[in-house]
Design a protein around this motif. Structure first.
Motif, mmCIF file in Angstrom:
data_model
loop_
_atom_site.group_PDB
_atom_site.id
_atom_site.type_symbol
_atom_site.label_atom_id
_atom_site.label_comp_id
_atom_site.label_asym_id
_atom_site.label_seq_id
_atom_site.Cartn_x
_atom_site.Cartn_y
_atom_site.Cartn_z
ATOM 1 N N LYS A 1 -39.680 -7.104 -110.694
ATOM 2 C CA LYS A 1 -39.591 -8.056 -109.615
ATOM 3 C C LYS A 1 -38.341 -8.890 -109.190
ATOM 4 O O LYS A 1 -37.728 -8.984 -110.437
ATOM 5 C CB LYS A 1 -40.689 -9.499 -110.024
ATOM 6 C CG LYS A 1 -42.087 -8.973 -110.518
ATOM 7 C CD LYS A 1 -43.172 -10.075 -110.775
ATOM 8 C CE LYS A 1 -42.619 -10.893 -111.689
ATOM 9 N NZ LYS A 1 -43.713 -11.821 -112.073
ATOM 10 N N PHE B 1 -42.444 -2.991 -102.664
ATOM 11 C CA PHE B 1 -43.237 -3.967 -102.055
ATOM 12 C C PHE B 1 -42.165 -4.679 -101.208
ATOM 13 O O PHE B 1 -41.337 -5.490 -101.855
ATOM 14 C CB PHE B 1 -44.183 -4.748 -102.734
ATOM 15 C CG PHE B 1 -45.405 -4.269 -102.866
ATOM 16 C CD1 PHE B 1 -46.465 -4.268 -102.122
ATOM 17 C CD2 PHE B 1 -45.672 -3.321 -104.072
ATOM 18 C CE1 PHE B 1 -47.513 -3.876 -102.233
ATOM 19 C CE2 PHE B 1 -46.796 -2.818 -104.333
ATOM 20 C CZ PHE B 1 -48.016 -2.928 -103.366
ATOM 21 N N TYR C 1 -53.541 -5.329 -101.508
ATOM 22 C CA TYR C 1 -52.445 -4.694 -102.025
ATOM 23 C C TYR C 1 -52.497 -3.741 -103.188
ATOM 24 O O TYR C 1 -51.719 -2.587 -103.522
ATOM 25 C CB TYR C 1 -51.420 -5.906 -102.943
ATOM 26 C CG TYR C 1 -51.029 -7.093 -102.215
ATOM 27 C CD1 TYR C 1 -49.896 -6.840 -101.467
ATOM 28 C CD2 TYR C 1 -51.599 -8.213 -102.105
ATOM 29 C CE1 TYR C 1 -49.302 -8.100 -100.672
ATOM 30 C CE2 TYR C 1 -51.197 -9.367 -101.353
ATOM 31 C CZ TYR C 1 -49.928 -8.998 -100.745
ATOM 32 O OH TYR C 1 -49.637 -10.173 -99.471
ATOM 33 N N GLU D 1 -38.344 -9.780 -103.148
ATOM 34 C CA GLU D 1 -38.813 -11.455 -102.629
ATOM 35 C C GLU D 1 -37.543 -11.909 -102.274
ATOM 36 O O GLU D 1 -36.375 -11.652 -103.086
ATOM 37 C CB GLU D 1 -39.701 -11.916 -103.600
ATOM 38 C CG GLU D 1 -40.863 -11.639 -103.720
ATOM 39 C CD GLU D 1 -41.894 -11.835 -102.619
ATOM 40 O OE1 GLU D 1 -41.595 -12.428 -101.573
ATOM 41 O OE2 GLU D 1 -42.837 -10.996 -102.279
ATOM 42 N N LEU E 1 -41.157 -5.162 -106.540
ATOM 43 C CA LEU E 1 -41.283 -6.252 -105.892
ATOM 44 C C LEU E 1 -39.873 -6.907 -105.386
ATOM 45 O O LEU E 1 -38.948 -7.100 -106.120
ATOM 46 C CB LEU E 1 -42.231 -7.415 -106.472
ATOM 47 C CG LEU E 1 -43.428 -7.004 -106.908
ATOM 48 C CD1 LEU E 1 -44.234 -8.556 -107.254
ATOM 49 C CD2 LEU E 1 -44.558 -6.270 -106.068
ATOM 50 N N ARG F 1 -41.775 -7.557 -99.558
ATOM 51 C CA ARG F 1 -42.582 -8.920 -99.969
ATOM 52 C C ARG F 1 -43.828 -8.492 -100.407
ATOM 53 O O ARG F 1 -44.186 -7.224 -100.384
ATOM 54 C CB ARG F 1 -42.768 -9.800 -98.515
ATOM 55 C CG ARG F 1 -41.649 -10.190 -97.983
ATOM 56 C CD ARG F 1 -41.987 -11.250 -96.940
ATOM 57 N NE ARG F 1 -40.711 -11.938 -96.257
ATOM 58 C CZ ARG F 1 -39.903 -13.010 -96.692
ATOM 59 N NH1 ARG F 1 -40.288 -13.385 -97.936
ATOM 60 N NH2 ARG F 1 -39.041 -13.366 -96.124
ATOM 61 N N SER F 2 -44.619 -9.401 -100.968
ATOM 62 C CA SER F 2 -45.612 -8.957 -101.911
ATOM 63 C C SER F 2 -46.614 -10.062 -101.955
ATOM 64 O O SER F 2 -46.764 -10.955 -101.122
ATOM 65 C CB SER F 2 -45.363 -8.784 -103.366
ATOM 66 O OG SER F 2 -44.830 -9.907 -103.842
#
Length: 302
Positions: free
Chosen positions: A184, A139, A126, A82, A80, A141-142
């Motif tokens: 992440k 991803f 998702y 972000e 991920l 954004r997730s």
């Protein structure tokens, strides 16, 4: 074609294959630098740029080894990305996927949910993008949209927000128990750096499309996003899937540091491949290549 000419053409092809990174590099240079030519770049900048490319190509070679290991072992990976708008998520994703097989390593960048998706279980849309054995999914954004933009912009209720924090850790633990490795990353930039990058996009006609009304509104609500980010990291940093913060004010360093860290998260090794030999092409006396009709030829403007 003699051997010397063949070797020269192979070298030219290899050089062309790396031009893609040089093209991406141009995106990151300011208009003033491009207009000012080489003299606008200091000797230290040139040295830093050479180091960046040398390390990037080395790390991308390791990513290819990682890809081979993932396929050979049937490993499943979800990563991920972000961060605030213009934090550099897209740039590092481009460099990770640049030399990899898109059938093995793919990017999921979901748009805003449609009317039907808004009535589904929040994580449902998702799930279909999760990897099978031997796949890596990045991803851009997730599901953490709910903890960020949806919270700040009022697109979810307080109850939905709290339910997300109850569900997200359990959802991620379930993914890990199923055999998916979840990594992440949060890309962190300063207020001043985002301001500069937004101005750069405004004045660059090739990048203006990156600025949506939502992006501009996020600039105004910087402090709200900061509070939302701090709550998100605190409530979803779990042992099975911890958060990793990438200092991203310097784009190039952020890319190298992120890729280096990503490689350290998996015990990959060199996968043995059978030697590759190009077979001789079969030739037949009755074969001939037909002329292509000029009506369907693309004009050779260049």
């Amino acid at each position: 074609m003699n051997d010397e000419e063949l070797v020269r053409r192979i070298h030219r092809e290899l050089a062309d294959s790396y031009d893609e990174e040089l093209e991406l590099e141009i995106e990151d240079r300011t208009i003033e630098q491009l207009a000012g030519g080489v003299d606008a770049i200091s000797e230290q900048d040139k040295a830093d740029r050479r180091l960046y490319f040398r390390e990037l190509f080395r790390l991308q070679a390791e990513l290819v080894k990682l890809q081979d290991w993932v396929v050979a072992t049937g490993h499943k990976v979800v990563i991920l990305f972000e961060g605030r708008d213009a934090a550099g998520k897209g740039g590092v994703i481009k460099r990770i996927t640049q030399r990899l097989n898109p059938r093995v390593c793919r990017v999921a960048a979901l748009p805003a949910p449609n009317d039907r998706e808004r009535t589904q279980w929040y994580f449902q849309r998702y799930v279909s993008h999760l990897p099978a054995a031997g796949e890596i999914v990045l991803f851009d954004r997730s599901w953490y949209n709910r903890a960020g933009v949806e919270r700040v912009m009022g697109f979810c209720s307080d109850d939905q927000y709290e339910e997300f924090f109850r569900s997200a850790p359990e959802f991620e633990r379930m993914l890990v128990r199923s055999g998916i490795q979840l990594i992440k990353y949060w890309f962190s930039i300063t207020d001043e750096e985002q301001h500069m990058r937004f101005l750069s996009r405004i004045h660059d006609p090739l990048k203006q499309w990156k600025l949506s009304p939502m992006d501009l509104e996020s600039r105004r609500r910087w402090e709200d996003y900061t509070r939302a980010k701090e709550v998100m990291l605190e409530r979803t940093h779990i042992a099975e899937a911890p958060w990793w913060v990438v200092q991203a004010v310097d784009k190039k360093k952020a890319r190298l540091n992120c890729i280096h860290h990503l490689l350290s998260q998996m015990p990959y090794g060199e996968v043995e491949h059978a030697p590759i030999s190009l077979p001789e092409r079969e030739r037949h006396d009755d074969y001939f290549r037909r002329e292509v009709s000029s009506e369907i030829l693309v004009p050779e403007v260049y």
